[in-house]
Design a protein around this motif. Sequence first.
Motif, mmCIF file in Angstrom:
data_model
loop_
_atom_site.group_PDB
_atom_site.id
_atom_site.type_symbol
_atom_site.label_atom_id
_atom_site.label_comp_id
_atom_site.label_asym_id
_atom_site.label_seq_id
_atom_site.Cartn_x
_atom_site.Cartn_y
_atom_site.Cartn_z
ATOM 1 N N ALA A 141 0.839 -1.203 0.000
ATOM 2 C CA ALA A 141 0.000 0.000 0.000
ATOM 3 C C ALA A 141 0.870 1.248 0.000
ATOM 4 C CB ALA A 141 -0.928 -0.003 1.211
ATOM 5 N N ALA A 142 1.836 1.288 0.919
ATOM 6 C CA ALA A 142 2.718 2.448 1.010
ATOM 7 C C ALA A 142 3.530 2.631 -0.267
ATOM 8 C CB ALA A 142 3.647 2.300 2.213
ATOM 9 N N GLU A 143 3.919 1.516 -0.874
ATOM 10 C CA GLU A 143 4.703 1.566 -2.118
ATOM 11 C C GLU A 143 3.907 2.233 -3.235
ATOM 12 O OE1 GLU A 143 6.162 -1.698 -5.433
ATOM 13 O OE2 GLU A 143 6.148 -2.304 -3.316
ATOM 14 N N TYR A 144 2.631 1.846 -3.365
ATOM 15 C CA TYR A 144 1.799 2.441 -4.420
ATOM 16 C C TYR A 144 1.474 3.897 -4.106
ATOM 17 C CZ TYR A 144 1.156 -1.795 -7.154
ATOM 18 O OH TYR A 144 1.363 -2.872 -7.975
ATOM 19 N N TYR A 145 1.174 4.177 -2.844
ATOM 20 C CA TYR A 145 0.906 5.570 -2.471
ATOM 21 C C TYR A 145 2.114 6.455 -2.817
ATOM 22 C CZ TYR A 145 -3.197 4.159 0.333
ATOM 23 O OH TYR A 145 -4.414 3.683 0.753
ATOM 24 N N ARG A 146 3.332 5.926 -2.545
ATOM 25 C CA ARG A 146 4.536 6.709 -2.790
ATOM 26 C C ARG A 146 4.705 7.006 -4.291
ATOM 27 N NH1 ARG A 146 8.488 7.550 0.589
ATOM 28 N NH2 ARG A 146 7.923 5.749 1.865
ATOM 29 N N LYS A 147 4.399 6.003 -5.127
ATOM 30 C CA LYS A 147 4.538 6.201 -6.570
ATOM 31 C C LYS A 147 3.688 7.374 -7.050
ATOM 32 C CE LYS A 147 5.658 1.438 -7.933
ATOM 33 N NZ LYS A 147 5.184 0.245 -8.703
ATOM 34 N N ALA A 148 2.443 7.423 -6.572
ATOM 35 C CA ALA A 148 1.559 8.518 -6.998
ATOM 36 C C ALA A 148 1.891 9.818 -6.272
ATOM 37 C CB ALA A 148 0.100 8.133 -6.744
ATOM 38 N N ALA A 149 2.308 9.702 -5.014
ATOM 39 C CA ALA A 149 2.626 10.899 -4.223
ATOM 40 C C ALA A 149 3.827 11.637 -4.811
ATOM 41 C CB ALA A 149 2.918 10.507 -2.773
ATOM 42 N N GLU A 150 4.823 10.889 -5.222
ATOM 43 C CA GLU A 150 6.027 11.522 -5.761
ATOM 44 C C GLU A 150 5.771 12.209 -7.100
ATOM 45 O OE1 GLU A 150 8.865 8.350 -5.684
ATOM 46 O OE2 GLU A 150 9.470 8.767 -3.604
ATOM 47 N N LYS A 151 4.659 11.848 -7.735
ATOM 48 C CA LYS A 151 4.276 12.515 -8.987
ATOM 49 C C LYS A 151 3.297 13.664 -8.734
ATOM 50 C CE LYS A 151 5.167 8.561 -12.012
ATOM 51 N NZ LYS A 151 6.312 9.195 -12.671
ATOM 52 N N GLY A 152 3.098 13.981 -7.431
ATOM 53 C CA GLY A 152 2.296 15.154 -7.084
ATOM 54 C C GLY A 152 0.818 14.928 -6.899
ATOM 55 N N TYR A 153 0.371 13.661 -6.789
ATOM 56 C CA TYR A 153 -1.066 13.390 -6.637
ATOM 57 C C TYR A 153 -1.455 13.574 -5.168
ATOM 58 C CZ TYR A 153 -5.578 11.086 -7.366
ATOM 59 O OH TYR A 153 -6.918 10.804 -7.453
ATOM 60 N N ALA A 154 -2.253 14.612 -4.892
ATOM 61 C CA ALA A 154 -2.539 15.012 -3.506
ATOM 62 C C ALA A 154 -3.179 13.916 -2.651
ATOM 63 C CB ALA A 154 -3.407 16.271 -3.491
ATOM 64 N N PRO A 155 -4.203 13.180 -3.148
ATOM 65 C CA PRO A 155 -4.776 12.126 -2.300
ATOM 66 C C PRO A 155 -3.746 11.078 -1.880
ATOM 67 C CG PRO A 155 -6.272 12.636 -4.102
ATOM 68 C CD PRO A 155 -4.987 13.352 -4.394
ATOM 69 N N ALA A 156 -2.813 10.753 -2.788
ATOM 70 C CA ALA A 156 -1.773 9.779 -2.448
ATOM 71 C C ALA A 156 -0.790 10.375 -1.444
ATOM 72 C CB ALA A 156 -1.042 9.336 -3.710
ATOM 73 N N GLN A 157 -0.502 11.660 -1.565
ATOM 74 C CA GLN A 157 0.365 12.325 -0.592
ATOM 75 C C GLN A 157 -0.262 12.274 0.792
ATOM 76 O OE1 GLN A 157 0.640 16.120 -2.559
ATOM 77 N NE2 GLN A 157 2.538 15.593 -3.627
ATOM 78 N N PHE A 158 -1.564 12.514 0.849
ATOM 79 C CA PHE A 158 -2.254 12.406 2.136
ATOM 80 C C PHE A 158 -2.177 10.984 2.674
ATOM 81 C CE2 PHE A 158 -6.062 11.005 4.367
ATOM 82 C CZ PHE A 158 -5.955 11.778 5.517
ATOM 83 N N ASN A 159 -2.439 9.998 1.808
ATOM 84 C CA ASN A 159 -2.442 8.597 2.241
ATOM 85 C C ASN A 159 -1.066 8.141 2.702
ATOM 86 O OD1 ASN A 159 -5.183 8.213 1.770
ATOM 87 N ND2 ASN A 159 -4.870 7.618 -0.352
ATOM 88 N N LEU A 160 -0.013 8.576 1.990
ATOM 89 C CA LEU A 160 1.337 8.200 2.401
ATOM 90 C C LEU A 160 1.668 8.830 3.753
ATOM 91 C CD1 LEU A 160 3.975 6.766 1.796
ATOM 92 C CD2 LEU A 160 4.706 8.770 0.479
ATOM 93 N N GLY A 161 1.256 10.073 3.952
ATOM 94 C CA GLY A 161 1.440 10.704 5.258
ATOM 95 C C GLY A 161 0.752 9.917 6.359
ATOM 96 N N SER A 162 -0.431 9.414 6.057
ATOM 97 C CA SER A 162 -1.180 8.633 7.046
ATOM 98 C C SER A 162 -0.480 7.309 7.341
ATOM 99 C CB SER A 162 -2.606 8.379 6.542
ATOM 100 O OG SER A 162 -3.303 9.607 6.380
ATOM 101 N N CYS A 163 0.164 6.726 6.333
ATOM 102 C CA CYS A 163 0.943 5.505 6.560
ATOM 103 C C CYS A 163 2.060 5.762 7.563
ATOM 104 C CB CYS A 163 1.525 4.989 5.245
ATOM 105 S SG CYS A 163 0.317 4.221 4.136
ATOM 106 N N TYR A 164 2.760 6.895 7.404
ATOM 107 C CA TYR A 164 3.823 7.239 8.347
ATOM 108 C C TYR A 164 3.256 7.512 9.739
ATOM 109 C CZ TYR A 164 7.661 7.495 4.973
ATOM 110 O OH TYR A 164 8.637 7.181 4.064
#
Length: 380
Positions: A141-164
């Motif tokens: 889950a964190a791996e996929y969130y990171r892929k989208a987050a690093e490309k600037g996708y805000a929902p994935a950035q939020f989700n990756l933050g929640s993983c941390y």
Amino acid sequence: MIISNRMRRRGIITVLAAMVLTMTVEAQNAADIAGMRRDANAGNVKAQVALASRLLSGKGVQANHKEAAEWFTKAANKGNLEAQFNLAFCYEKGYGVPKSMTEAVKWYTKAANKGNLQAINSLGHCYEVGAEDFDRNYAKAAEYYRKAAEKGYAPAQFNLGSCYYQMKGVDLSYEDAIKWWEKAAAQGNSAALYNLGYCYLHGEGVDKNPDKAFDYFRRLADAGDPRSQFEVGKMYAQGIGVGQDSMKAMGYFVKAAEKNYSPAQLALGRYYDKGVYVDQDYEEAARWYLKAAQQGNAEAQYNIGNMYFHGMGMTQDYEEAFKWMEKAALQGNASAETGLGICYYYGYGVKRNKNTGREWINKAAVMGDSYAKEVLKTLK
């Protein structure tokens, strides 16, 4: 007031105009759907996706999830990215097809492989929540969130933050949670803004800064977010991050409560019950308690049960008191467990059963309810 013939005619004309407009819109929608269906049947992929989207949402046509999924499938099998994503969504939610996370992941993966950030984020969600037919995997889950987050996708950035923040698939790190939430917040992500407000209020991952927390919450509150309206109300009430102002506090509490936010409804009930910030008013207290209780708020369920028991703000009704006490007690509310025990022990609103009553009161006492301990001393 005398209504003139001219005003009456004007009103009739307005109604007729509205009816004509409605009929025109309905006719146009019917024509659009007919055209989409004709082109979809002819194999036009864009028409298949457009028709499926309308059938899924019910926009301009009666919703038909089964047919929507069928058209999405046709277009998805031809490689259409939008159809692949929407078909995955249908399988995830069980819209028109049997619910299957395995199938959802299959189609999300096809869309994700084409670079669709929403699909990549959705894959992360699938791995985070899991299902009967699909194993949960926080690291994935964190791996996929990171892929989208690093490309600037805000929902994935939020989700990756929640993983941390929750230590899901990554090491616990409030600092990294803050970093990703700030990226999402910069794009206006409301969930990230709320979490940043919480962190600054409590000093998690950052130095405690009530003023900054208030700014985050107020930004969301003024945009209509009920959770944030409740937080702003509390901060005004307690003078945290802003000057104490009871009138403004009540204003924000009312805004949140009117949006059916149960913690705000409970708070308003308490204030009217105890006469805090407002004149004591049991009827108004009961009205707000009941609204929160109907949403499953255990404390509100106990409070409305207690008001029915004592006839405060309403006609005394032991059966209603028992009903609400039981709902709250089954959620583990210790005060309600005591109240329910009293109802059983003395037969208030229920057939008398001393043993059951004693059991509930003893349970509350074990939970630390001081009143339950006092009541146990009086039982014979």
